[in-house]
Design a protein around this motif. Sequence first.
Motif, mmCIF file in Angstrom:
data_model
loop_
_atom_site.group_PDB
_atom_site.id
_atom_site.type_symbol
_atom_site.label_atom_id
_atom_site.label_comp_id
_atom_site.label_asym_id
_atom_site.label_seq_id
_atom_site.Cartn_x
_atom_site.Cartn_y
_atom_site.Cartn_z
ATOM 1 N N ASP A 1 1.717 60.682 62.960
ATOM 2 C CA ASP A 1 0.313 61.031 63.179
ATOM 3 C C ASP A 1 0.110 62.468 63.640
ATOM 4 N N GLN B 1 -12.089 59.316 60.378
ATOM 5 C CA GLN B 1 -11.785 59.138 58.956
ATOM 6 C C GLN B 1 -11.351 60.438 58.270
ATOM 7 N N CYS C 1 -10.411 63.384 59.176
ATOM 8 C CA CYS C 1 -9.276 64.175 59.651
ATOM 9 C C CYS C 1 -7.978 63.792 58.952
ATOM 10 N N THR C 2 -7.942 62.640 58.286
ATOM 11 C CA THR C 2 -6.741 62.229 57.561
ATOM 12 C C THR C 2 -6.733 62.731 56.125
ATOM 13 N N SER C 3 -7.762 63.446 55.717
ATOM 14 C CA SER C 3 -7.879 63.884 54.327
ATOM 15 C C SER C 3 -6.812 64.895 53.929
ATOM 16 N N MET D 1 -5.497 67.987 63.191
ATOM 17 C CA MET D 1 -6.810 68.113 62.572
ATOM 18 C C MET D 1 -7.909 67.656 63.529
ATOM 19 N N ARG D 2 -7.639 66.610 64.299
ATOM 20 C CA ARG D 2 -8.630 66.168 65.278
ATOM 21 C C ARG D 2 -8.834 67.221 66.363
ATOM 22 N N SER E 1 -3.634 64.799 55.465
ATOM 23 C CA SER E 1 -2.366 64.294 55.979
ATOM 24 C C SER E 1 -1.309 64.265 54.879
ATOM 25 N N HIS F 1 0.058 65.355 62.102
ATOM 26 C CA HIS F 1 -0.862 66.125 61.270
ATOM 27 C C HIS F 1 -2.302 65.734 61.569
ATOM 28 N N LYS F 2 -2.529 64.417 61.669
ATOM 29 C CA LYS F 2 -3.890 63.925 61.927
ATOM 30 C C LYS F 2 -4.405 64.405 63.275
ATOM 31 N N TYR F 3 -3.545 64.392 64.294
ATOM 32 C CA TYR F 3 -3.985 64.794 65.623
ATOM 33 C C TYR F 3 -4.245 66.289 65.703
ATOM 34 N N SER G 1 0.402 60.642 70.121
ATOM 35 C CA SER G 1 -0.291 59.385 69.820
ATOM 36 C C SER G 1 -0.327 58.527 71.073
#
Length: 480
Positions: free
Chosen positions: A172, A161, A163-165, A178-179, A167, A174-176, A98
């Motif tokens: 963060d 937005q 990519c947090t689906s 996915m990004r 999580s 998991h989100k990163y 992050s």
Amino acid sequence: MAETSLAQAFSESQTPESLPPKPYHAKRPHKKSRAGCQSCKARKVKCDEARPICRSCRLRKADCIYATPSKPQKCLDETPSSSSSDSVDDGPLTHIKSAASPTATKLASISSTSSVLCSTPILALAEKHSIQSPSIPAELLCCPMGIDEADMKALWFYATQTCTSFSTVADDGHKYIMRSLLVRYGPESPFLLDSIFALAGLHMQRLNQQFDAKRALSYRVKSLAGYRKAIEEAKPSDFPALVANSLLLTALSSEHFREADGKQLYILDWLVVWKGILLVMELVSKSTVVESGLNRLFFRPKSDVEKAAAYIPPHLLLLMSSISPSDAEYSLRETYHQTLKYLGSLYMDLAQGPSPMMSLRTITIFTFLPSLYIDAARMLQPRALVILAYFAAFFKLVQWSVWWLEGVGDRTMRDICLYLDAEWQPFLQVPCAALDAQDHAQLAKIILGDEDVALPLENFTGYGVQMGETVGCCEPLNAH
């Protein structure tokens, strides 16, 4: 007299006579790496061109991105950090952290020596959508060429937005991960990029934001066709993308539950999509998933199924005990009892108070169930469908936390209640009553069969941001 810059004055003062002679070094012969990764090229070091991650990037724990002839990338010329203190996993994605988002000022300082430039449409979207915050997700600074404004809109929405689906943890990481799918595997595995476009488009539609419905459908068609082809070809270079795509498809295929003229008992096809995750994991091997850094996406909360057996609804135990030796489902008795233990684990969680773990266990429940049970449900065995209707009630209970679960529970319960004849209706009273529930509290009371129960139902909302301390309570997807 014209002013002279310091750099120019220094250059003019260094005449050939004033400079010391340079020592002679014979240039060591070497073979140039013309297909090396972007990180090695930026550092001007030889790349061994190993895929998906070269040796240099693996050792440095850096982002290893290759440019492909068919879809060259537009990227910032930057060197990823190799700091291990901010890592999110032990795999090659440990470089993802992050970091402070680049601002418009930082974008203006892009080196002119970079071989590729940031996409103009991305900058336009940044200005349009960043009224309150001028930051741009770092992953959007690398995107494939040949995509239009609609594609850019989908990319932007996914990175900010959608990519947090998936999580499930407070940090963060998991989100990163996915990004990072955008830049790591999308360009070389186009079917994954199509899935990302399709999921973002679907998400926008669910939020009533403007997005071309035909374009969204086109993404879905291309995604599925490319996914099937990639599975048939089984190229090792596509393995990480296949794993990631199998997860995206669970959300992407949920749209059929919300279609007015959708297929009856679509839940049976959705079971196959979930089973596909396990099949893909077996195809690519556990080591590939770990080395790709995607293993964190496939963790599930453990369940004490033996203890949970005490929470199985009595009328469902009666349903199983009524199976006679002459019954077509007689050979499935043990499979049904094992499946009911997983259902009992959801009842146990709900009875003790709904929690983030209950929500996560509900979402991933189909990856726990015995394969024979899934086969029995697809063969329309009545008792298998009755049990499935109870799982659907829990899906409705957590749909307010996850946008792509909306309608899954209601559609499934309605289809099963309509499909099974009068003989099975006494065992479907709970699912049928759950169809009329309009809020968490009412639905929880219906499932537990207790009108007086008091539960802290606020735990359902935003479960994804409350799970920082629960990571250790998870098990890998392929662990049974």
